[in-house]
Design an enzyme around this catalytic site. Structure first.
Site, mmCIF file in Angstrom:
data_model
loop_
_atom_site.group_PDB
_atom_site.id
_atom_site.type_symbol
_atom_site.label_atom_id
_atom_site.label_comp_id
_atom_site.label_asym_id
_atom_site.label_seq_id
_atom_site.Cartn_x
_atom_site.Cartn_y
_atom_site.Cartn_z
ATOM 1 N N ARG A 179 18.602 46.503 47.473
ATOM 2 C CA ARG A 179 19.927 47.067 47.781
ATOM 3 C C ARG A 179 20.966 45.992 48.094
ATOM 4 O O ARG A 179 21.941 46.234 48.796
ATOM 5 C CB ARG A 179 19.861 48.076 48.925
ATOM 6 C CG ARG A 179 18.949 49.247 48.610
ATOM 7 C CD ARG A 179 19.098 50.374 49.594
ATOM 8 N NE ARG A 179 18.200 51.441 49.229
ATOM 9 C CZ ARG A 179 16.907 51.481 49.572
ATOM 10 N NH1 ARG A 179 16.396 50.510 50.293
ATOM 11 N NH2 ARG A 179 16.164 52.479 49.195
ATOM 12 N N LYS B 195 32.883 42.311 39.473
ATOM 13 C CA LYS B 195 32.389 43.300 38.503
ATOM 14 C C LYS B 195 31.104 42.769 37.890
ATOM 15 O O LYS B 195 31.045 41.626 37.440
ATOM 16 C CB LYS B 195 33.409 43.512 37.379
ATOM 17 C CG LYS B 195 34.474 44.520 37.695
ATOM 18 C CD LYS B 195 35.285 44.845 36.448
ATOM 19 C CE LYS B 195 36.398 45.811 36.765
ATOM 20 N NZ LYS B 195 37.279 46.051 35.612
ATOM 21 N N GLU C 80 41.735 34.467 27.339
ATOM 22 C CA GLU C 80 41.755 35.254 28.592
ATOM 23 C C GLU C 80 42.828 34.682 29.538
ATOM 24 O O GLU C 80 43.438 35.415 30.313
ATOM 25 C CB GLU C 80 40.389 35.241 29.292
ATOM 26 C CG GLU C 80 39.304 36.048 28.593
ATOM 27 C CD GLU C 80 39.254 37.535 28.980
ATOM 28 O OE1 GLU C 80 40.199 38.038 29.620
ATOM 29 O OE2 GLU C 80 38.270 38.194 28.609
ATOM 30 N N LYS D 58 44.168 36.278 39.632
ATOM 31 C CA LYS D 58 43.169 37.356 39.580
ATOM 32 C C LYS D 58 42.760 37.778 40.989
ATOM 33 O O LYS D 58 42.612 38.972 41.275
ATOM 34 C CB LYS D 58 41.946 36.929 38.758
ATOM 35 C CG LYS D 58 40.927 38.069 38.722
ATOM 36 C CD LYS D 58 39.925 38.054 37.627
ATOM 37 C CE LYS D 58 39.055 39.315 37.786
ATOM 38 N NZ LYS D 58 37.948 39.396 36.878
ATOM 39 N N GLU E 26 39.170 49.097 41.411
ATOM 40 C CA GLU E 26 39.952 49.643 40.303
ATOM 41 C C GLU E 26 40.112 51.156 40.432
ATOM 42 O O GLU E 26 39.555 51.931 39.643
ATOM 43 C CB GLU E 26 39.292 49.258 38.964
ATOM 44 C CG GLU E 26 40.224 49.369 37.784
ATOM 45 C CD GLU E 26 39.614 48.796 36.502
ATOM 46 O OE1 GLU E 26 39.127 47.652 36.515
ATOM 47 O OE2 GLU E 26 39.620 49.518 35.505
ATOM 48 N N ARG F 72 44.280 47.051 39.521
ATOM 49 C CA ARG F 72 43.299 46.202 38.827
ATOM 50 C C ARG F 72 43.218 46.528 37.342
ATOM 51 O O ARG F 72 42.853 45.689 36.533
ATOM 52 C CB ARG F 72 41.924 46.319 39.515
ATOM 53 C CG ARG F 72 40.912 45.347 38.938
ATOM 54 C CD ARG F 72 39.654 45.228 39.751
ATOM 55 N NE ARG F 72 38.766 44.265 39.107
ATOM 56 C CZ ARG F 72 37.721 43.702 39.676
ATOM 57 N NH1 ARG F 72 37.399 44.002 40.902
ATOM 58 N NH2 ARG F 72 36.976 42.846 39.020
ATOM 59 N N ASN G 87 42.885 44.821 32.272
ATOM 60 C CA ASN G 87 42.312 45.256 30.997
ATOM 61 C C ASN G 87 43.301 45.086 29.845
ATOM 62 O O ASN G 87 43.043 45.558 28.732
ATOM 63 C CB ASN G 87 41.854 46.716 31.077
ATOM 64 C CG ASN G 87 40.740 46.872 32.084
ATOM 65 O OD1 ASN G 87 39.929 45.965 32.258
ATOM 66 N ND2 ASN G 87 40.709 47.993 32.786
ATOM 67 N N HIS H 50 42.262 44.676 26.239
ATOM 68 C CA HIS H 50 40.836 45.034 26.160
ATOM 69 C C HIS H 50 40.544 46.322 25.397
ATOM 70 O O HIS H 50 39.449 46.470 24.862
ATOM 71 C CB HIS H 50 40.221 45.113 27.566
ATOM 72 C CG HIS H 50 39.871 43.751 28.100
ATOM 73 N ND1 HIS H 50 40.822 42.789 28.339
ATOM 74 C CD2 HIS H 50 38.693 43.178 28.416
ATOM 75 C CE1 HIS H 50 40.231 41.690 28.788
ATOM 76 N NE2 HIS H 50 38.936 41.901 28.845
ATOM 77 N N HIS I 90 37.851 45.626 22.868
ATOM 78 C CA HIS I 90 36.525 46.256 22.928
ATOM 79 C C HIS I 90 36.225 47.007 21.631
ATOM 80 O O HIS I 90 35.099 46.997 21.142
ATOM 81 C CB HIS I 90 36.435 47.241 24.097
ATOM 82 C CG HIS I 90 36.072 46.587 25.402
ATOM 83 N ND1 HIS I 90 35.082 45.649 25.504
ATOM 84 C CD2 HIS I 90 36.560 46.741 26.657
ATOM 85 C CE1 HIS I 90 34.978 45.239 26.763
ATOM 86 N NE2 HIS I 90 35.881 45.889 27.484
ATOM 87 N N HIS J 298 33.946 37.423 22.977
ATOM 88 C CA HIS J 298 34.728 38.350 23.799
ATOM 89 C C HIS J 298 36.187 37.865 23.933
ATOM 90 O O HIS J 298 37.135 38.631 23.742
ATOM 91 C CB HIS J 298 34.070 38.505 25.168
ATOM 92 C CG HIS J 298 34.879 39.332 26.112
ATOM 93 N ND1 HIS J 298 35.021 40.695 25.964
ATOM 94 C CD2 HIS J 298 35.627 38.986 27.196
ATOM 95 C CE1 HIS J 298 35.807 41.158 26.916
ATOM 96 N NE2 HIS J 298 36.180 40.141 27.673
#
Ligand code: NAD
Ligand code: GLY
Length: 385
Positions: A126, A148, A190, A242, A252, A262, A266, A269, A273, A286
């Site tokens: 955990r 993330k 990026e 950031k 987010e 947040r 993206n 993206h 994506h 990416h």
């Protein structure tokens, strides 16, 4: 010169430092002991063969010299290994080594290692302490910051994961000297994303990084540590941007649509994506998919009357200065739009587009408010430029 940035966290992990500077890699052991209050008994390094071959011994030596017993787990190299199978094996390794809750996991590598090791650290017992040691430009300025974590599935990228903040992010920019030029460019795309969202100051810092690398290429010094150590302040500027965004919206929030949410990260993206998915995650890195995504979102913003022509041109020029993008003109636009529809049906109530009203002025627009003709025209622009 060493830089330190604090990511202020309302989350359970609290604030954590990001340290940038040459020699950081050789001091990991002492930093872990400081950050955790005392040296842990055990440290598990998660990495891959290439990165561990280059920097593993140095990092492991530093950690061991501070006291912990060090073990290493190497995962496969590439996006296709960021999956449940690798996660299960990684967890199996941690169980076998008997890592406890006061021990530490060190993620040494790019975004693939960082996302996977972060996920493992968040669910093993955990949650056990995690230190991110990013080794690509993309992972330094983006993926190691903000917590993330994720794995991919057949349904798409990064759909399964957690928010789990590291105890620290330790960055030695000189490791970029061994990164391929293509991977460096992927990180710079990026960086342009951040700059487009943040404004002229970060855009200038990004252009300074691009110039530094261009001059290094011309003089044939891209393999020198000094060139990459010089990127430290630029990397720091991106992390500060950031960190500012994620501190204000760590998880987010789904209902936030303001310019500091947040979600703005993206930018580029949705399109990125889609083309990564259509090309089977094989032909585009990416960062390159995000490069195309920036051009698409900027063109779309311009078509909708949001972004002025001169700012559109400015963004296109910066993206092109970073370097060539793999062509996407063979992709059928209908396939891309079908991907948006698929994502909308399966995952979201509505796809939200991060667009620009100007450099540094993001705006969130629901997919349903954008006419199909504007998408088609933006697609023509990105494939014909
Ligand atoms: P990557 O981790 O695949 O690394 C790229 C390549 O560089 C790999 O082959 C790796 O072995 C090699 N490499 C790494 N460091 C090196 C070094 N110093 N010298 C030589 N080779 C080196 O790719 P990436 O671009 O770092 O990360 C992409 C991943 O990050 C994607 O999975 C993406 O989804 C994820 N990502 C996550 C976030 C987030 O917020 N968590 C943000 C952006 C991207
Ligand atoms: N890379 C997007 C985010 O961290 O939110």
């Amino acid at each position: 010169m060493k830089l330190e940035i604090t990511v202020r966290g309302p989350g359970e992990g609290g604030s954590y430092p990001i340290e940038i500077g040459p020699g950081v890699l050789g001091k990991i052991g002492n930093r872990i002991a400081d950050l955790l209050g005392k040296a842990p008994e055990k440290a598990a390094i998660i990495s891959n063969k290439k990165v561990f071959g280059l920097y593993g011994e140095h990092a492991a030596g530093s950690i061991a010299s501070a006291g912990p017993e060090v073990s290493t787990h190497l995962i496969g190299d590439g996006e296709r290994f960021k999956n449940f199978r690798t996660l299960e094996r990684t967890i199996g390794f941690l169980l076998e080594k008997g890592l406890g809750r006061t021990d530490v996991i060190v993620a040494l590598g790019g975004g693939v290692v960082g996302d996977l090791a972060g996920f493992a650290a968040s669910i093993y017992l955990r949650g056990v302490p995690l230190i991110q040691v990013p080794t690509t430009l993309l992972s330094m300025i983006d993926s190691s910051v903000g917590g993330k974590t994720a794995v991919n599935t057949g349904f798409g990228k990064n759909l399964i994961g957690t928010f789990y903040q590291p105890r620290a992010v330790l960055i030695d920019p000189s490791v970029l000297s061994t990164l391929s030029e293509r991977e460096v460019r992927a990180g710079l795309f990026e960086a342009v994303k951040h700059a487009a969202l943040s404004g002229q100051r970060l855009l200038a810092a990004t252009e300074a990084m691009i110039s530094k690398l261009e001059s290094g290429e011309k003089s044939g010094s891209t393999e020198t540590n000094a060139l990459f150590e010089g990127l430290g302040p630029g990397i720091g500027a991106h992390i500060e941007f950031k960190a500012g965004i994620v501190s204000g919206d760590e998880r987010e929030k789904t209902d936030r649509v303001d310019a500091r949410s947040r979600k703005i990260l993206n930018f580029g993206h949705t399109f990125g994506h889609a083309i990564e998915k259509i090309t089977g995650y094989r032909s585009l890195l990416h960062g390159e998919a995000v490069g195309h995504g920036i051009l698409f979102a900027a063109a779309l913003s311009n078509n909708l009357g949001l972004l002025a022509e001169h700012e559109l041109k400015l963004l296109y020029d910066v993206v092109h200065r970073v370097g060539p993008l793999p062509p996407i003109d063979k992709i059928d636009p209908r396939e891309i739009f079908a991907t948006f529809e698929y994502d909308k049906k399966r995952i979201n109530d509505t796809v939200q587009w991060i667009l620009l009203e100007g450099i540094g002025r993001p705006v969130i627009v629901p997919h349903t408010q954008i006419p199909e003709a504007a998408f088609m025209s933006a697609f023509k622009q990105v494939t014909n430029h």
